[in-house]
Motif scaffolding. Structure first.
Motif, short mmCIF file in Angstrom:
data_model
loop_
_atom_site.label_atom_id
_atom_site.label_comp_id
_atom_site.label_asym_id
_atom_site.label_seq_id
_atom_site.Cartn_x
_atom_site.Cartn_y
_atom_site.Cartn_z
N PRO A 1 0.69 -1.21 -0.07
CA PRO A 1 0.02 -0.07 -0.01
C PRO A 1 0.75 1.17 -0.15
CG PRO A 1 -0.81 -1.61 1.79
CD PRO A 1 0.46 -2.14 1.05
N ASN A 2 0.44 2.39 -0.46
CA ASN A 2 0.99 3.57 -0.85
C ASN A 2 1.59 4.22 0.57
OD1 ASN A 2 1.33 3.57 -3.51
ND2 ASN A 2 -0.75 4.60 -3.92
N GLU A 3 0.56 4.11 1.31
CA GLU A 3 0.86 4.64 2.85
C GLU A 3 2.18 4.04 3.71
OE1 GLU A 3 -2.63 1.87 3.32
OE2 GLU A 3 -2.43 3.60 2.05
N ILE A 4 2.12 2.82 3.34
CA ILE A 4 3.39 2.15 3.78
C ILE A 4 4.66 2.58 3.19
CG2 ILE A 4 4.55 0.02 3.82
CD1 ILE A 4 2.09 0.22 5.86
N ILE A 5 4.57 2.77 2.13
CA ILE A 5 5.74 3.43 1.20
C ILE A 5 6.08 4.91 1.62
CG2 ILE A 5 6.65 4.16 -1.14
CD1 ILE A 5 4.93 1.73 -2.21
N ASP A 6 5.16 5.66 1.89
CA ASP A 6 5.41 7.13 2.29
C ASP A 6 5.80 7.08 3.89
OD1 ASP A 6 4.15 8.07 0.02
OD2 ASP A 6 2.31 8.29 0.83
N THR A 7 5.35 6.09 4.62
CA THR A 7 5.96 5.88 5.90
C THR A 7 7.54 5.70 6.04
OG1 THR A 7 3.68 5.18 6.70
CG2 THR A 7 5.67 4.85 8.32
N VAL A 8 7.70 4.70 5.14
CA VAL A 8 9.20 4.31 4.92
C VAL A 8 10.15 5.58 4.53
CG1 VAL A 8 10.74 2.67 3.78
CG2 VAL A 8 8.59 1.94 4.80
N LYS A 9 9.72 6.18 3.70
CA LYS A 9 10.43 7.28 3.14
C LYS A 9 10.68 8.44 4.17
CE LYS A 9 9.07 7.26 -1.90
NZ LYS A 9 8.38 7.76 -2.77
N GLU A 10 9.44 8.66 5.04
CA GLU A 10 9.62 9.45 6.34
C GLU A 10 10.78 9.11 7.16
OE1 GLU A 10 5.97 10.27 7.42
OE2 GLU A 10 5.23 11.06 5.68
N GLU A 11 10.71 7.73 7.57
CA GLU A 11 11.70 7.01 8.33
C GLU A 11 12.86 7.01 7.95
OE1 GLU A 11 10.26 3.29 9.58
OE2 GLU A 11 8.56 4.07 10.49
N VAL A 12 13.26 6.99 6.79
CA VAL A 12 14.61 6.96 6.10
C VAL A 12 15.14 8.62 6.08
CG1 VAL A 12 15.83 6.85 3.96
CG2 VAL A 12 14.26 4.73 4.52
N ALA A 13 14.38 9.29 5.83
CA ALA A 13 14.78 10.65 5.74
C ALA A 13 14.99 11.32 7.04
CB ALA A 13 13.81 11.43 4.75
N ALA A 14 14.45 10.80 8.10
CA ALA A 14 14.30 11.29 9.50
C ALA A 14 15.90 10.49 10.13
CB ALA A 14 13.45 10.87 10.50
N LYS A 15 16.13 9.45 9.64
CA LYS A 15 17.42 8.72 10.31
C LYS A 15 18.46 9.28 9.35
CE LYS A 15 15.28 4.37 12.00
NZ LYS A 15 15.77 3.43 12.73
N GLY A 16 18.44 9.81 8.21
CA GLY A 16 19.37 10.19 7.42
C GLY A 16 20.08 11.44 7.82
N ARG A 17 18.95 12.31 8.61
CA ARG A 17 19.14 13.62 9.43
C ARG A 17 19.87 13.58 10.62
NH1 ARG A 17 13.61 15.72 7.19
NH2 ARG A 17 13.43 14.44 9.15
N GLY A 18 19.35 12.59 11.26
CA GLY A 18 19.78 12.44 12.52
C GLY A 18 21.36 12.11 12.67
N ARG A 19 21.98 11.40 11.70
CA ARG A 19 23.49 10.82 11.53
C ARG A 19 24.20 11.71 11.01
NH1 ARG A 19 22.64 4.79 9.04
NH2 ARG A 19 21.70 5.96 7.17
N GLY A 20 23.83 12.93 10.26
CA GLY A 20 24.68 13.50 9.65
C GLY A 20 24.97 13.25 8.10
N GLY A 21 24.40 12.09 7.78
CA GLY A 21 24.57 11.53 6.42
C GLY A 21 25.94 10.75 6.22
N LEU A 22 25.92 9.61 5.59
CA LEU A 22 26.98 8.78 5.38
C LEU A 22 27.94 9.32 4.49
CD1 LEU A 22 28.00 6.20 5.86
CD2 LEU A 22 26.79 5.01 3.91
N GLN A 23 27.56 10.36 3.47
CA GLN A 23 28.66 10.80 2.58
C GLN A 23 29.48 11.82 3.16
OE1 GLN A 23 26.33 12.18 -0.73
NE2 GLN A 23 26.01 10.29 -1.60
N GLN A 24 28.92 12.52 4.38
CA GLN A 24 29.72 13.55 5.05
C GLN A 24 30.66 12.97 5.88
OE1 GLN A 24 26.77 15.62 7.23
NE2 GLN A 24 26.33 17.11 5.54
N LYS A 25 30.48 11.84 6.35
CA LYS A 25 31.37 10.87 7.13
C LYS A 25 32.40 10.40 6.21
CE LYS A 25 28.48 9.52 10.99
NZ LYS A 25 27.87 8.37 11.78
N ARG A 26 32.25 9.96 5.09
CA ARG A 26 33.13 9.43 4.12
C ARG A 26 34.24 10.70 3.74
NH1 ARG A 26 29.70 5.64 0.14
NH2 ARG A 26 29.59 3.96 1.80
#
Length: 130
Positions: free
Chosen positions: A72-97
């Protein structure tokens, strides 16, 4: 890694799984492991020609037989929001590299355990005594 987050987030939600042989399974997702093997409950199975239907209390689908999943589309939207929130929280993997983590090595053919800015360490000798 978005592909593994989708089925794990979709637990207890309706899911359609079509197999490579043409059969389709429609049910509620119970679990999904790291290899994408799926357990469904309250399943309606449709035959390849869509003429026959079976009602099953549960089924297990091996990942190698799956052609695609419909989530279902609402699940896809939820996952996109979670991935974006976790990416902001750790500063992004590319910045660490880009910060240059690690000690650096001698490169190909160098002596293991040494780097350019450290003196060579020899077994049996203490640092500073030669």
């Amino acid at each position: 890694m978005l592909h593994l987050w989708l089925p794990k987030t979709a637990q207890n939600h309706p899911l359609l799984v079509e197999l490579k042989n043409g059969e389709a399974y429609n049910g509620h997702l119970v679990s999904c492991d790291n290899w994408m093997n799926i357990n469904l409950r309250e399943v309606i199975c449709k035959s390849r020609d869509r003429d026959n239907f079976w009602l099953m209390p549960e089924c297990y689908i091996h990942s190698s037989t799956i052609k695609y999943l419909r989530i279902p589309n609402e699940i896809i939207d939820t996952v996109k929001e979670e991935v974006a929130a976790k990416g902001r929280g750790r500063g992004g993997l590319q910045q660490k590299r880009q910060k240059g983590h690690g000690t650096g090595g001698a490169g190909r053919g160098g002596i293991p355990g040494t780097s350019r800015d450290q003196p060579e360490r020899r077994p049996g000798r203490e640092a500073g005594k030669q």
